[in-house]
Design a protein around this motif. Structure first.
Motif, PDB file in Angstrom:
ATOM      1  N   LEU A 144       0.906  -1.173  -0.115  1.00 32.54           N
ATOM      2  CA  LEU A 144      -0.096  -0.134  -0.097  1.00 32.54           C
ATOM      3  C   LEU A 144       0.923   1.271   0.022  1.00 32.54           C
ATOM      4  O   LEU A 144       0.200   2.327  -0.485  1.00 32.54           O
ATOM      5  N   LYS A 145       2.067   1.125   0.529  1.00 31.67           N
ATOM      6  CA  LYS A 145       2.870   2.328   0.600  1.00 31.67           C
ATOM      7  C   LYS A 145       4.429   1.988   0.747  1.00 31.67           C
ATOM      8  O   LYS A 145       4.783   0.980   1.458  1.00 31.67           O
ATOM      9  N   VAL A 146       5.491   2.473   0.176  1.00 26.46           N
ATOM     10  CA  VAL A 146       6.752   2.242   0.159  1.00 26.46           C
ATOM     11  C   VAL A 146       7.458   3.520   0.574  1.00 26.46           C
ATOM     12  O   VAL A 146       7.184   4.532  -0.391  1.00 26.46           O
ATOM     13  N   ALA A 159      12.305   9.304  -1.251  1.00 27.29           N
ATOM     14  CA  ALA A 159      11.196   8.805  -2.217  1.00 27.29           C
ATOM     15  C   ALA A 159       9.988   8.244  -1.416  1.00 27.29           C
ATOM     16  O   ALA A 159      10.285   7.480  -0.488  1.00 27.29           O
ATOM     17  N   GLN A 160       8.860   8.395  -2.000  1.00 24.08           N
ATOM     18  CA  GLN A 160       7.642   7.600  -1.551  1.00 24.08           C
ATOM     19  C   GLN A 160       6.796   7.277  -2.730  1.00 24.08           C
ATOM     20  O   GLN A 160       6.625   7.788  -3.679  1.00 24.08           O
ATOM     21  N   LEU A 161       6.240   5.860  -2.482  1.00 27.14           N
ATOM     22  CA  LEU A 161       5.423   5.160  -3.686  1.00 27.14           C
ATOM     23  C   LEU A 161       4.069   5.042  -2.650  1.00 27.14           C
ATOM     24  O   LEU A 161       3.975   4.367  -1.571  1.00 27.14           O
ATOM     25  N   ASN A 162       3.009   5.571  -3.270  1.00 25.04           N
ATOM     26  CA  ASN A 162       1.619   5.284  -2.733  1.00 25.04           C
ATOM     27  C   ASN A 162       0.816   4.436  -3.842  1.00 25.04           C
ATOM     28  O   ASN A 162       0.811   4.768  -4.987  1.00 25.04           O
ATOM     29  N   ASN A 163      -0.071   3.416  -3.196  1.00 30.81           N
ATOM     30  CA  ASN A 163      -0.531   2.384  -4.239  1.00 30.81           C
ATOM     31  C   ASN A 163      -2.150   3.178  -4.372  1.00 30.81           C
ATOM     32  O   ASN A 163      -2.688   3.011  -3.467  1.00 30.81           O
ATOM     33  N   GLN A 164      -2.242   3.792  -5.562  1.00 35.81           N
ATOM     34  CA  GLN A 164      -3.457   4.416  -5.808  1.00 35.81           C
ATOM     35  C   GLN A 164      -4.150   3.660  -7.020  1.00 35.81           C
ATOM     36  O   GLN A 164      -4.299   2.560  -6.978  1.00 35.81           O
ATOM     37  N   ASN A 165      -4.782   4.517  -7.968  1.00 34.45           N
ATOM     38  CA  ASN A 165      -4.999   3.998  -9.077  1.00 34.45           C
ATOM     39  C   ASN A 165      -4.067   3.496 -10.044  1.00 34.45           C
ATOM     40  O   ASN A 165      -4.165   2.467 -10.788  1.00 34.45           O
ATOM     41  N   SER A 166      -2.564   4.039  -9.760  1.00 39.69           N
ATOM     42  CA  SER A 166      -1.641   3.506 -10.311  1.00 39.69           C
ATOM     43  C   SER A 166      -0.416   3.707  -9.051  1.00 39.69           C
ATOM     44  O   SER A 166      -0.842   4.080  -7.948  1.00 39.69           O
ATOM     45  N   PHE A 167       0.729   3.434  -9.484  1.00 39.26           N
ATOM     46  CA  PHE A 167       1.785   3.657  -8.405  1.00 39.26           C
ATOM     47  C   PHE A 167       1.958   4.829  -8.628  1.00 39.26           C
ATOM     48  O   PHE A 167       2.666   5.299  -9.709  1.00 39.26           O
ATOM     49  N   GLU A 168       1.866   5.695  -7.582  1.00 41.09           N
ATOM     50  CA  GLU A 168       2.127   7.210  -7.437  1.00 41.09           C
ATOM     51  C   GLU A 168       3.374   7.504  -6.689  1.00 41.09           C
ATOM     52  O   GLU A 168       3.675   7.199  -5.487  1.00 41.09           O
ATOM     53  N   ILE A 169       4.341   7.824  -7.333  1.00 45.74           N
ATOM     54  CA  ILE A 169       6.028   8.129  -6.796  1.00 45.74           C
ATOM     55  C   ILE A 169       6.305   9.499  -6.841  1.00 45.74           C
ATOM     56  O   ILE A 169       6.209  10.168  -7.621  1.00 45.74           O
ATOM     57  N   LYS A 170       6.743   9.964  -5.557  1.00 48.21           N
ATOM     58  CA  LYS A 170       7.454  11.156  -5.453  1.00 48.21           C
ATOM     59  C   LYS A 170       8.890  10.898  -4.910  1.00 48.21           C
ATOM     60  O   LYS A 170       9.086  10.538  -3.932  1.00 48.21           O
ATOM     61  N   SER A 171       9.658  11.587  -5.521  1.00 48.45           N
ATOM     62  CA  SER A 171      11.122  11.408  -5.349  1.00 48.45           C
ATOM     63  C   SER A 171      11.916  12.744  -5.474  1.00 48.45           C
ATOM     64  O   SER A 171      11.649  13.677  -6.081  1.00 48.45           O
ATOM     65  N   HIS A 172      12.781  12.897  -4.285  1.00 48.33           N
ATOM     66  CA  HIS A 172      13.625  14.136  -4.145  1.00 48.33           C
ATOM     67  C   HIS A 172      15.156  13.861  -3.843  1.00 48.33           C
ATOM     68  O   HIS A 172      15.214  12.867  -3.265  1.00 48.33           O
ATOM     69  N   SER A 173      15.808  14.686  -4.400  1.00 48.37           N
ATOM     70  CA  SER A 173      17.397  14.210  -4.589  1.00 48.37           C
ATOM     71  C   SER A 173      18.090  15.592  -4.360  1.00 48.37           C
ATOM     72  O   SER A 173      17.521  16.598  -4.959  1.00 48.37           O
ATOM     73  N   TYR A 174      19.545  15.372  -3.944  1.00 52.40           N
ATOM     74  CA  TYR A 174      20.290  16.820  -4.065  1.00 52.40           C
ATOM     75  C   TYR A 174      21.030  16.629  -5.665  1.00 52.40           C
ATOM     76  O   TYR A 174      21.712  17.746  -5.588  1.00 52.40           O
TER      77      TYR A 174
END
Length: 316
Positions: A144-146, A159-174
């Motif tokens: 459900l979430k990573v 980074a974070q993955l949320n299990n919604q209608n698809s896998f929604e991923i938000k990622s941040h880096s320097y």
């Protein structure tokens, strides 16, 4: 005057009746929606997804399972000595908000959470890595979430993955090339969820050839694209141990997880063979982890200094 009061009473009675009817209708509708939603989220899809009494006794005892490991991590073309910890614990999870629920909630479903940590040094500076995977105990859908984060002296990556209608991923880096990303991926198996699946029912692990999204740690630290890759996976038994092997031919990477063949399917060791380093200095190397100790305890209640010796027990 009498007729006037009668009219007023009838009018008030109508208003009250309307409000009561509206209120009841709204509550009934909401309750029905919640009930249907809860059934959809928690009902096992087949008999293999049932939770056994053995599982309940072990994972619903009010304790977490903490396992420590000797870590040999390949990083920048060299092997780094360190420690890894796997913390498995059951908890209620809010499907919509995708966080741990507080108190009774009709949208709450039971999950098995894994918090995985690694700590090692690259020369003068330290690496601290943590990944969390929230996986339904009925094993009838994907994680459900990573979430993932890595800290070292150059900066942070998360980074974070949320299990919604698809896998929604938000990622941040320097790193400029991957500083702020939002990605939608088609749902498929996640490497991060395989560890939870092992602890629930390894017989349901995917085998053969299929699409798999690599672990967030590997994707971010090797600067790979967030996407699924074709893999070939096998599950083999030798004496009282299983070995689950995942081969990413395109990535030149092989992951092996060794665990006991009987419940609670304890993870004893793992290895990861991959290309370490960048550019012409990159070479094939193997990271590995071997278990030191397992401790079952409600660690969140052990935050006093008197419990520091427990770290010695775990070899940390």
């Amino acid at each position: 005057m009498k007729n006037y009061f009668n009219c007023v009473l009838k009018l008030l009675g109508g208003i009250v009746a309307f409000l009561v009817a509206s209120s009841c209708t709204e509550k009934t509708t909401l309750k029905d929606k919640e009930t249907v939603q809860q059934i959809n989220l928690t009902k096992p899809s087949n008999k293999n997804n049932q939770i056994s009494d053995e599982f309940k006794k072990y994972w619903y005892s009010g304790e977490a399972e903490i396992s420590s490991y000797h870590l040999k991590q390949a990083r920048y073309g060299e092997i780094r000595e360190g420690k890894a910890v796997l913390i498995f614990v059951s908890e209620p999870f809010h499907k919509q908000k995708q966080v741990k629920t507080s108190g009774d909630n009709p949208y709450s479903i039971p999950i098995l959470k894994l918090n995985s940590t690694k700590e090692y040094f690259t020369g003068i500076y330290p690496y601290s890595i943590m990944t969390s995977c929230f996986y339904p105990v009925y094993d009838n859908q994907h994680a459900l979430k990573v979430s993932f984060s890595a800290q070292e002296w150059c900066g942070q990556v998360y980074a974070q993955l949320n299990n919604q209608n698809s896998f929604e991923i938000k990622s941040h880096s320097y790193f400029e090339s991957e500083a702020d990303e939002q990605i939608s991926l088609k749902k498929t198996f996640l490497e991060n969820e395989l560890w939870n699946k092992i602890r629930i029912n390894p017989k349901l692990l995917p085998t053969g050839t299929f699409d798999l999204i690599p672990a967030m740690e590997y994707i971010r630290l090797s600067h790979k694209e967030f996407k699924a890759f074709k893999v070939k996976a096998t599950l083999k038994k030798s004496n009282d141990m299983y070995t689950y092997e995942v081969n990413y031919q395109e990535l030149e990477r092989i992951l092996k997880i060794n665990f006991t063949s009987t419940f609670p399917y304890s993870i004893e060791s793992w290895s990861e063979h991959f290309r370490s380093g960048f550019g012409t200095k990159a070479k094939m190397m193997t990271s590995s982890a071997t278990k030191i100790k397992t401790l079952k305890t409600p660690y969140w209640q052990k935050n006093s200094n008197q419990y520091l010796p427990l770290r010695d027990t775990l070899g940390l």
